[in-house]
Write a protein that holds these residues in place. Structure first.
Motif, PDB file in Angstrom:
ATOM      1  N   PRO A 107     -22.423 -37.700  -3.416  1.00 38.18           N
ATOM      2  CA  PRO A 107     -22.023 -36.766  -2.871  1.00 38.18           C
ATOM      3  C   PRO A 107     -22.574 -37.624  -1.132  1.00 38.18           C
ATOM      4  CG  PRO A 107     -24.417 -36.849  -3.612  1.00 38.18           C
ATOM      5  CD  PRO A 107     -23.840 -38.017  -4.026  1.00 38.18           C
ATOM      6  N   ARG A 108     -21.550 -36.396  -0.197  1.00 39.52           N
ATOM      7  CA  ARG A 108     -22.002 -36.945   1.438  1.00 39.52           C
ATOM      8  C   ARG A 108     -22.727 -36.773   1.761  1.00 39.52           C
ATOM      9  NH1 ARG A 108     -16.319 -35.813   0.094  1.00 39.52           N
ATOM     10  NH2 ARG A 108     -14.926 -37.674   0.574  1.00 39.52           N
ATOM     11  N   THR A 109     -24.208 -36.244   1.513  1.00 47.77           N
ATOM     12  CA  THR A 109     -24.950 -34.738   1.636  1.00 47.77           C
ATOM     13  C   THR A 109     -26.583 -35.568   0.417  1.00 47.77           C
ATOM     14  OG1 THR A 109     -24.363 -33.062   1.134  1.00 47.77           O
ATOM     15  CG2 THR A 109     -23.894 -33.334   3.195  1.00 47.77           C
ATOM     16  N   PRO A 110     -27.103 -36.205   0.916  1.00 46.26           N
ATOM     17  CA  PRO A 110     -27.790 -36.649  -0.189  1.00 46.26           C
ATOM     18  C   PRO A 110     -29.117 -36.227   0.578  1.00 46.26           C
ATOM     19  CG  PRO A 110     -27.738 -38.766   1.115  1.00 46.26           C
ATOM     20  CD  PRO A 110     -26.668 -37.378   1.482  1.00 46.26           C
ATOM     21  N   THR A 111     -29.979 -36.180  -0.310  1.00 46.26           N
ATOM     22  CA  THR A 111     -31.703 -35.697   0.334  1.00 46.26           C
ATOM     23  C   THR A 111     -32.774 -36.336  -0.598  1.00 46.26           C
ATOM     24  OG1 THR A 111     -32.877 -33.764   0.868  1.00 46.26           O
ATOM     25  CG2 THR A 111     -31.206 -33.682  -0.436  1.00 46.26           C
ATOM     26  N   PHE A 112     -33.888 -35.589  -0.891  1.00 48.05           N
ATOM     27  CA  PHE A 112     -35.269 -35.971  -1.986  1.00 48.05           C
ATOM     28  C   PHE A 112     -35.373 -35.142  -2.870  1.00 48.05           C
ATOM     29  CE2 PHE A 112     -34.986 -38.410   2.580  1.00 48.05           C
ATOM     30  CZ  PHE A 112     -34.735 -39.836   1.863  1.00 48.05           C
ATOM     31  N   ALA A 113     -35.736 -35.471  -3.357  1.00 50.69           N
ATOM     32  CA  ALA A 113     -37.213 -34.863  -4.199  1.00 50.69           C
ATOM     33  C   ALA A 113     -38.041 -35.189  -4.039  1.00 50.69           C
ATOM     34  CB  ALA A 113     -36.364 -34.749  -6.184  1.00 50.69           C
ATOM     35  N   LEU A 114     -38.800 -34.215  -4.221  1.00 57.07           N
ATOM     36  CA  LEU A 114     -40.441 -34.400  -3.948  1.00 57.07           C
ATOM     37  C   LEU A 114     -41.355 -33.981  -5.515  1.00 57.07           C
ATOM     38  CD1 LEU A 114     -42.029 -34.600  -1.313  1.00 57.07           C
ATOM     39  CD2 LEU A 114     -42.711 -32.141  -1.334  1.00 57.07           C
ATOM     40  N   PHE A 115     -41.909 -35.114  -5.190  1.00 58.48           N
ATOM     41  CA  PHE A 115     -42.753 -35.079  -6.403  1.00 58.48           C
ATOM     42  C   PHE A 115     -44.170 -35.764  -6.011  1.00 58.48           C
ATOM     43  CE2 PHE A 115     -38.024 -36.503  -8.173  1.00 58.48           C
ATOM     44  CZ  PHE A 115     -38.936 -35.589  -9.191  1.00 58.48           C
ATOM     45  N   ARG A 116     -45.549 -35.303  -7.190  1.00 58.34           N
ATOM     46  CA  ARG A 116     -46.689 -34.976  -6.653  1.00 58.34           C
ATOM     47  C   ARG A 116     -46.737 -36.003  -8.454  1.00 58.34           C
ATOM     48  NH1 ARG A 116     -47.930 -31.047  -5.628  1.00 58.34           N
ATOM     49  NH2 ARG A 116     -48.509 -31.547  -3.261  1.00 58.34           N
ATOM     50  N   PHE A 117     -47.789 -37.530  -8.436  1.00 56.76           N
ATOM     51  CA  PHE A 117     -48.028 -37.992  -9.186  1.00 56.76           C
ATOM     52  C   PHE A 117     -50.507 -36.950  -8.894  1.00 56.76           C
ATOM     53  CE2 PHE A 117     -45.750 -41.724 -10.202  1.00 56.76           C
ATOM     54  CZ  PHE A 117     -44.719 -41.328 -11.421  1.00 56.76           C
ATOM     55  N   PRO A 118     -50.826 -36.652 -10.845  1.00 57.20           N
ATOM     56  CA  PRO A 118     -50.587 -37.806 -11.883  1.00 57.20           C
ATOM     57  C   PRO A 118     -49.723 -36.937 -12.198  1.00 57.20           C
ATOM     58  CG  PRO A 118     -52.406 -36.554 -11.884  1.00 57.20           C
ATOM     59  CD  PRO A 118     -51.954 -37.178 -10.300  1.00 57.20           C
ATOM     60  N   GLU A 119     -49.114 -35.161 -11.987  1.00 57.57           N
ATOM     61  CA  GLU A 119     -48.471 -34.169 -13.223  1.00 57.57           C
ATOM     62  C   GLU A 119     -47.060 -35.248 -12.912  1.00 57.57           C
ATOM     63  OE1 GLU A 119     -49.805 -33.757  -9.575  1.00 57.57           O
ATOM     64  OE2 GLU A 119     -50.840 -32.170  -9.748  1.00 57.57           O
ATOM     65  N   GLY A 120     -46.328 -35.621 -11.487  1.00 59.41           N
ATOM     66  CA  GLY A 120     -45.116 -36.389 -11.642  1.00 59.41           C
ATOM     67  C   GLY A 120     -43.943 -35.213 -12.274  1.00 59.41           C
ATOM     68  N   LYS A 121     -44.688 -34.061 -12.032  1.00 64.76           N
ATOM     69  CA  LYS A 121     -43.207 -33.741 -11.576  1.00 64.76           C
ATOM     70  C   LYS A 121     -42.460 -32.450 -10.593  1.00 64.76           C
ATOM     71  CE  LYS A 121     -45.129 -30.550 -16.153  1.00 64.76           C
ATOM     72  NZ  LYS A 121     -45.216 -29.495 -16.863  1.00 64.76           N
ATOM     73  N   LEU A 122     -40.937 -32.740 -10.582  1.00 63.05           N
ATOM     74  CA  LEU A 122     -40.605 -32.486  -9.129  1.00 63.05           C
ATOM     75  C   LEU A 122     -41.479 -31.603  -8.642  1.00 63.05           C
ATOM     76  CD1 LEU A 122     -36.996 -32.074  -8.518  1.00 63.05           C
ATOM     77  CD2 LEU A 122     -38.032 -30.270  -7.629  1.00 63.05           C
ATOM     78  N   VAL A 123     -41.815 -31.315  -7.157  1.00 64.68           N
ATOM     79  CA  VAL A 123     -42.364 -29.646  -6.607  1.00 64.68           C
ATOM     80  C   VAL A 123     -41.393 -29.355  -5.884  1.00 64.68           C
ATOM     81  CG1 VAL A 123     -44.016 -29.968  -4.821  1.00 64.68           C
ATOM     82  CG2 VAL A 123     -44.012 -31.679  -6.049  1.00 64.68           C
ATOM     83  N   ASP A 124     -40.930 -30.155  -4.687  1.00 66.58           N
ATOM     84  CA  ASP A 124     -39.710 -29.080  -4.181  1.00 66.58           C
ATOM     85  C   ASP A 124     -37.975 -29.910  -3.981  1.00 66.58           C
ATOM     86  OD1 ASP A 124     -38.398 -26.891  -3.117  1.00 66.58           O
ATOM     87  OD2 ASP A 124     -39.282 -27.579  -0.777  1.00 66.58           O
ATOM     88  N   ILE A 125     -37.060 -29.615  -3.570  1.00 70.69           N
ATOM     89  CA  ILE A 125     -35.690 -30.737  -3.158  1.00 70.69           C
ATOM     90  C   ILE A 125     -35.785 -30.043  -1.532  1.00 70.69           C
ATOM     91  CG2 ILE A 125     -33.311 -30.722  -3.115  1.00 70.69           C
ATOM     92  CD1 ILE A 125     -35.079 -30.679  -5.846  1.00 70.69           C
ATOM     93  N   VAL A 126     -36.028 -31.353  -1.214  1.00 69.24           N
ATOM     94  CA  VAL A 126     -36.485 -30.987   0.269  1.00 69.24           C
ATOM     95  C   VAL A 126     -35.028 -30.905   1.693  1.00 69.24           C
ATOM     96  CG1 VAL A 126     -36.374 -32.789   2.305  1.00 69.24           C
ATOM     97  CG2 VAL A 126     -37.729 -33.703   0.844  1.00 69.24           C
ATOM     98  N   PRO A 127     -34.590 -29.777   1.439  1.00 72.01           N
ATOM     99  CA  PRO A 127     -33.047 -29.354   2.412  1.00 72.01           C
ATOM    100  C   PRO A 127     -32.198 -30.913   3.206  1.00 72.01           C
ATOM    101  CG  PRO A 127     -35.380 -27.844   3.220  1.00 72.01           C
ATOM    102  CD  PRO A 127     -35.790 -29.024   2.530  1.00 72.01           C
ATOM    103  N   VAL A 128     -31.491 -30.968   3.052  1.00 70.20           N
ATOM    104  CA  VAL A 128     -30.965 -31.466   3.463  1.00 70.20           C
ATOM    105  C   VAL A 128     -31.315 -31.916   4.874  1.00 70.20           C
ATOM    106  CG1 VAL A 128     -27.897 -32.711   4.532  1.00 70.20           C
ATOM    107  CG2 VAL A 128     -29.288 -31.674   1.757  1.00 70.20           C
ATOM    108  N   SER A 129     -30.866 -31.148   6.009  1.00 72.60           N
ATOM    109  CA  SER A 129     -31.328 -31.047   7.196  1.00 72.60           C
ATOM    110  C   SER A 129     -32.360 -31.590   7.728  1.00 72.60           C
ATOM    111  CB  SER A 129     -31.026 -29.923   7.878  1.00 72.60           C
ATOM    112  OG  SER A 129     -32.070 -28.711   8.179  1.00 72.60           O
ATOM    113  N   ARG A 130     -33.366 -32.295   6.846  1.00 72.66           N
ATOM    114  CA  ARG A 130     -34.859 -32.538   7.178  1.00 72.66           C
ATOM    115  C   ARG A 130     -34.417 -33.924   6.423  1.00 72.66           C
ATOM    116  NH1 ARG A 130     -37.686 -28.420   9.237  1.00 72.66           N
ATOM    117  NH2 ARG A 130     -37.676 -26.482   8.213  1.00 72.66           N
ATOM    118  N   ALA A 131     -33.895 -34.816   5.844  1.00 70.53           N
ATOM    119  CA  ALA A 131     -33.817 -35.731   5.476  1.00 70.53           C
ATOM    120  C   ALA A 131     -34.048 -37.007   5.986  1.00 70.53           C
ATOM    121  CB  ALA A 131     -32.579 -36.181   4.396  1.00 70.53           C
ATOM    122  N   PRO A 132     -33.564 -37.341   7.069  1.00 67.06           N
ATOM    123  CA  PRO A 132     -33.817 -38.391   8.222  1.00 67.06           C
ATOM    124  C   PRO A 132     -34.879 -38.277   9.033  1.00 67.06           C
ATOM    125  CG  PRO A 132     -32.192 -37.336   8.689  1.00 67.06           C
ATOM    126  CD  PRO A 132     -32.209 -36.304   7.582  1.00 67.06           C
TER     127      PRO A 132
END
Length: 395
Positions: A210-235
């Motif tokens: 996609p033209r607007t990639p961003t990031f998935a926020l994780f935390r170990f040791p849980e290893g589960k997705l915490v949140d999807i970073v808003p596209v505008s904040r990625a850079p």
């Protein structure tokens, strides 16, 4: 016969036997392998793992015309099991060939799986085997991960390669993504607590990327997705992490004009950020200094002729970057997500203080005071003069 002669005779016999044993008795011929190009992981309806593999399929020659076949050079196959290894065995049974992972470029994990299960469960299989490349790319996607393998790649010869290439390009030239490899996550998983980001694809259209990639926020040791970073904040997140390679900033003409009408473009050619945490009256303070160097790519409403013009122009860029960086830090503090590496810095350089802070680190990070200073240097204004294209007055 002397012991010396007996030794020589024994050595000769062993050499002859070795010559007879040069064949590989357990060798698997190439026509017994199924080469995996990319792997997608989803949750099935009954809660099992659904593994979808894209398998390389060499084009064959037509028997009558002796011309290359028009068949696709790959096919997809799905299998379900409680483990990745079990699902791969079932796929091998169906294909009639053993899966071979050394050519795989990308592991695609669905958001649904990442929210409900530890991604370490599936990455363990790939890190434990000696076949997959340690540099293969990990990516999280919205919706069904297996469906991404049905998309026709744009430039590369497989979806896996297209995704890996697109993410690398977005990281190197646009500042919109970050390459996260299997090795990176293997290192993070060994830490007591690690917060990290993985590339996230929020939508899929005609392109595999996609033209607007961003990031998935994780935390170990849980290893589960915490949140999807808003596209505008990625850079700006990459800037704070000191992982920003190259990109650009749009500077609107006039206050509050962020709708693209009358904006100027500044290309960031290099960016370096340094983090300096310290304790002041038992409160954590984090200073972040950002050094930026770049050039003008578009001018609409600004003339850059004198030193005062340059200072005014770079001050506008510094102010905008500082505002965006402060906003991104506030987001990370709200999520208690130290992807900036503040804890790593404390552990490495202030170990005695870290022993006290680590017990309630998430809360400490959330309450920390941040000081951000951005310094922008203008390297050049391009081939043209430092005036807009439509400027009436000569420089």
């Amino acid at each position: 016969m002397s012991s010396y002669n007996k030794g020589r005779l024994t050595a000769c016999c062993l050499c002859l036997v070795a010559l007879l044993l040069t064949g590989c008795w357990d060798k698997l011929e190439i026509n017994k392998w199924a080469f995996v190009q990319a792997t997608a992981i989803d949750l099935s309806a009954n809660g099992q793992l659904r593994l979808t593999n894209q398998i390389y399929k060499p084009n064959t020659m037509g028997a009558s015309s002796m011309s290359p076949s028009s068949e696709a050079s790959f096919f997809n196959i799905s299998s379900e099991n409680t483990t990745i290894y079990g699902a791969s065995q079932m796929a091998s049974n169906e294909i009639g060939r053993k899966l071979q992972w050394s050519h795989m470029e990308t592991i695609i994990i669905s958001e649904a799986f990442a929210r409900s299960r530890n991604i370490g469960e599936v990455l363990d299989f790939f890190s434990r085997s000696n076949e997959p490349k340690s540099t293969l790319t990990i990516v999280i996607v919205k919706g069904d991960a297996g469906s991404y393998l049905d998309v026709k790649p744009l430039e590369e010869n497989s979806v896996g390669k297209q995704l890996a290439s697109s993410i690398e390009t977005a990281h190197m030239y646009t500042g919109m993504s970050l390459v996260v490899s299997l090795t990176d996550l293997s290192i993070l998983a060994k830490q007591q607590e690690a917060t990290f980001v993985v590339p996230y694809l929020p939508s899929m259209g005609m392109s595999a990327f996609p033209r607007t990639p961003t990031f998935a926020l994780f935390r170990f040791p849980e290893g589960k997705l915490v949140d999807i970073v808003p596209v505008s904040r990625a850079p700006f997140l990459l800037m704070l992490m000191n992982r920003y390679q190259s990109g650009h900033v749009n500077i609107p003409c006039g206050e509050g004009n962020d709708n693209g009408q009358g904006s100027e473009a500044f290309k960031i050619e290099s960016l370096r950020s340094t983090i300096k945490p310290r304790l002041i009256d038992d409160r954590l303070t984090v200073r972040i200094d950002v050094e930026v160097s770049g050039s003008v790519k578009e001018l609409v409403c600004t003339s850059i002729i004198t030193e005062e013009d340059v200072s005014s122009f770079t001050d506008k860029i510094s102010k905008k970057l500082e505002n965006q960086l402060y906003s991104t830090v506030a987001y990370l503090q709200e999520k208690e997500a130290d992807v900036l590496g503040v804890s790593t810095h404390l552990h490495r350089w202030h170990n005695s203080q870290w022993k006290t802070l680590r017990k309630n680190w998430r809360e400490r990070f959330k309450q920390a005071k941040f000081e951000i200073n951005v310094h922008v240097r203008l390297s050049n204004t391009g081939i043209d003069s430092g005036q807009p294209f439509t400027a009436n007055e000569p420089p």
